[in-house]
Scaffold this motif. Structure first.
Motif, PDB file in Angstrom:
ATOM      1  N   ARG A 170      38.182  24.591  -8.857  1.00  0.00           N
ATOM      2  CA  ARG A 170      38.955  25.548  -8.468  1.00  0.00           C
ATOM      3  C   ARG A 170      40.242  25.475  -9.524  1.00  0.00           C
ATOM      4  NH1 ARG A 170      39.336  23.015  -2.299  1.00  0.00           N
ATOM      5  NH2 ARG A 170      37.344  23.143  -1.683  1.00  0.00           N
ATOM      6  N   GLY A 172      43.713  26.344  -8.535  1.00  0.00           N
ATOM      7  CA  GLY A 172      45.118  26.422  -8.059  1.00  0.00           C
ATOM      8  C   GLY A 172      45.654  24.997  -7.598  1.00  0.00           C
ATOM      9  N   GLU A 246      40.615  27.289  -0.515  1.00  0.00           N
ATOM     10  CA  GLU A 246      39.184  27.768  -1.369  1.00  0.00           C
ATOM     11  C   GLU A 246      39.618  27.828  -2.681  1.00  0.00           C
ATOM     12  OE1 GLU A 246      40.092  29.316   1.644  1.00  0.00           O
ATOM     13  OE2 GLU A 246      38.580  28.122   3.047  1.00  0.00           O
ATOM     14  N   ASP A 247      40.933  28.235  -2.932  1.00  0.00           N
ATOM     15  CA  ASP A 247      41.391  28.400  -4.520  1.00  0.00           C
ATOM     16  C   ASP A 247      42.137  27.292  -4.765  1.00  0.00           C
ATOM     17  OD1 ASP A 247      40.488  30.797  -4.701  1.00  0.00           O
ATOM     18  OD2 ASP A 247      41.999  31.850  -4.147  1.00  0.00           O
ATOM     19  N   THR A 248      42.601  26.205  -4.036  1.00  0.00           N
ATOM     20  CA  THR A 248      43.200  25.002  -4.230  1.00  0.00           C
ATOM     21  C   THR A 248      42.497  23.608  -4.886  1.00  0.00           C
ATOM     22  OG1 THR A 248      44.922  25.762  -2.703  1.00  0.00           O
ATOM     23  CG2 THR A 248      45.395  23.416  -3.402  1.00  0.00           C
TER      24      THR A 248
END
Length: 469
Positions: A170, A172, A246-248
């Motif tokens: 990921r 982020g 989910e993006d971190t």
């Protein structure tokens, strides 16, 4: 309030032009536009210091910022001697670096012994015993089973960013307002302290949330009835509006915010952040660059809150005055293959020897208890000053990491008075530094004696009387 090198480019020439009847400060004024307070400080240093400052300002990058004209020459314990022989009580330890004190005999002996063997081996390509011994000591003190060595705090944070990206796939990141994690581009993406540090530079995708700054709650709430709403913002706001879990890859947090103002959160804050990271399968990274190595009593400051991060970053005090940084994690996390990340000087032999000697010294000297006792004593003395000096709005700290927030009568920030206090402190031969918008930091060497501390605090009381008269 800094000595602006760009504005003192004529310093050397000015000194040569100075007329006998003029003060040193008046002489400097010619050809510069320095403010009067900064110029006045130059009357409190000797001729060797002024000569070096003049040459420095003509050749060194103007991005360096110095709050007062100290030209160091030597030091021992908690006392620094300048180039003209004046002695100062150091209450900042080179920005929380010299935890074991200056010229520590055990550290010097370790450096000398390694110097006789060799200085550099390219530890990223070869094996050597000193960094291995240091890694084992870090494993014992921290509980982490894997170590990556680098050269500074920002490099340790960069390594943590890369490991988090690599492990989670990921991209982020989340950090907090007032945070300082370094000035290289990755760590700068996390930093959110002063706009000057960030303007004109690109950044990784990073969301910022509110830190638990209870004295100036950004949410206008009161602790403990607030329910740690600032911590819950990660889930209630960031994950809903800005950056999904989910993006971190990771949340980066300082156990005590350093450059942001020596801000100590309530104990529930880190527990809340930890739980949110666990619930959302996001890594927690603790930036212990300024707080680590017994600065707050415990080896890692996050231990004070009963919380453990997947990754911790160390530097500053780790090298005992030499460039040394480390990223710590467990083996199931730090399982990246050879070549994914490395550097030339990480695990430097002399820095490793110095670091190990420093940690062994601090561990043996019952540092944790001593730091907590001295920290409580300093806070008590500073809180007593609040009765006589209304400009002291807040006294906060953990161990020997204590912040004094200077305020106006309406409790708003007062950086001007804060800077006057720092100027007067320099004149009284005690070294202090600013942080945050209006805070003075106290972070002396962990070996400072009770006598030195009392003398420094007595001088500080005189400073307060002069600066607020």
């Amino acid at each position: 309030m800094v000595l602006d090198q760009e504005k003192t480019g004529e310093f050397g020439e000015v000194q040569g032009m100075e007329k006998p009847e003029m003060s040193r400060a008046q002489g400097l004024k010619q050809g510069t536009d320095l403010d009067e307070e900064k110029i006045e400080l130059l009357d409190f240093v000797g001729p060797k210091a002024r000569e070096i400052i003049g040459q420095d300002c003509n050749i060194m990058s103007a991005c360096a910022a110095r709050p007062y004209p100290l030209v160091v020459d030597s030091a021992k314990g908690s006392i620094i001697r300048d180039i003209d022989g004046k002695e100062y009580i150091d209450l900042v330890a080179g920005i929380a670096v010299m935890n074991a004190g200056y010229s520590n005999p055990e550290v010097e002996a370790a450096i000398s012994a390694q110097l006789e063997k060799m200085t550099h081996c390219g530890y990223g390509d070869f094996f050597a015993e000193p960094p291995l011994r240091l890694a084992k000591k870090l494993e014992k003190l921290s509980g982490y089973s894997k170590v990556f060595f680098c050269n500074s705090g920002t490099e340790a944070v960069e390594a943590a960013i890369k490991l988090a990206f690599w492990k989670t796939n990921r991209q982020g990141l989340i950090s907090f307002y007032n945070a300082f994690h370094g000035r290289t581009l990755g760590s700068l993406s996390l930093t959110c302290s002063k706009v000057r540090q960030k303007e004109h530079f690109p950044a990784f995708r990073t969301a910022h949330s509110h830190y638990a700054y209870c004295y100036r709650c950004p949410l206008k709430l009161e602790y403990p009835s607030c329910g740690i709403e600032c911590g819950k913002e990660l889930e209630n706001l960031i994950f809903r509006r800005d950056l999904s879990p989910e993006d971190t890859a990771a949340v980066f947090v300082e156990p005590v915010q350093g450059e942001g103002g020596y801000i100590v959160p309530p104990p529930e804050f880190h527990k809340e952040v930890r739980q949110i990271c666990t619930d959302n399968d996001v890594l927690l990274v603790s930036d212990e660059v300024q707080t680590g190595c017994f600065r707050t009593g415990s080896f890692l400051a996050l231990e004070n809150f009963g919380v453990r991060a997947e990754i911790s970053c160390l530097a500053k005090a780790l090298g005992a005055g030499l460039p040394m940084g480390a990223m710590l994690a467990d083996r199931e996390l730090m399982d990246w293959p050879p070549g994914v990340h490395s550097n030339t000087f990480g695990g430097n032999l002399i820095a490793s020897a110095a670091s190990l000697a420093s940690l062994e010294f601090l561990e043996r000297e019952n540092t944790e208890n001593r730091v907590k006792e001295l920290g409580s004593y300093i806070k008590q003395r500073l809180e007593e000053l609040q009765d006589n000096f209304p400009c002291i709005g807040d006294v906060r700290g953990l161990g020997l990491m204590i912040g004094l927030e200077i305020v106006k009568p309406d409790k708003s920030i007062d950086p001007s008075t804060r800077d006057k206090i720092l100027n007067e402190a320099f004149k009284e031969k005690i070294l202090l530094l600013p942080c945050g918008d209006s805070v003075i930091r106290f972070s002396p060497p962990l070996v400072i004696t009770a006598e030195e501390l009392d003398l420094g605090l007595e001088r500080f009381e005189r400073v307060m009387k002069k600066a607020t008269a």
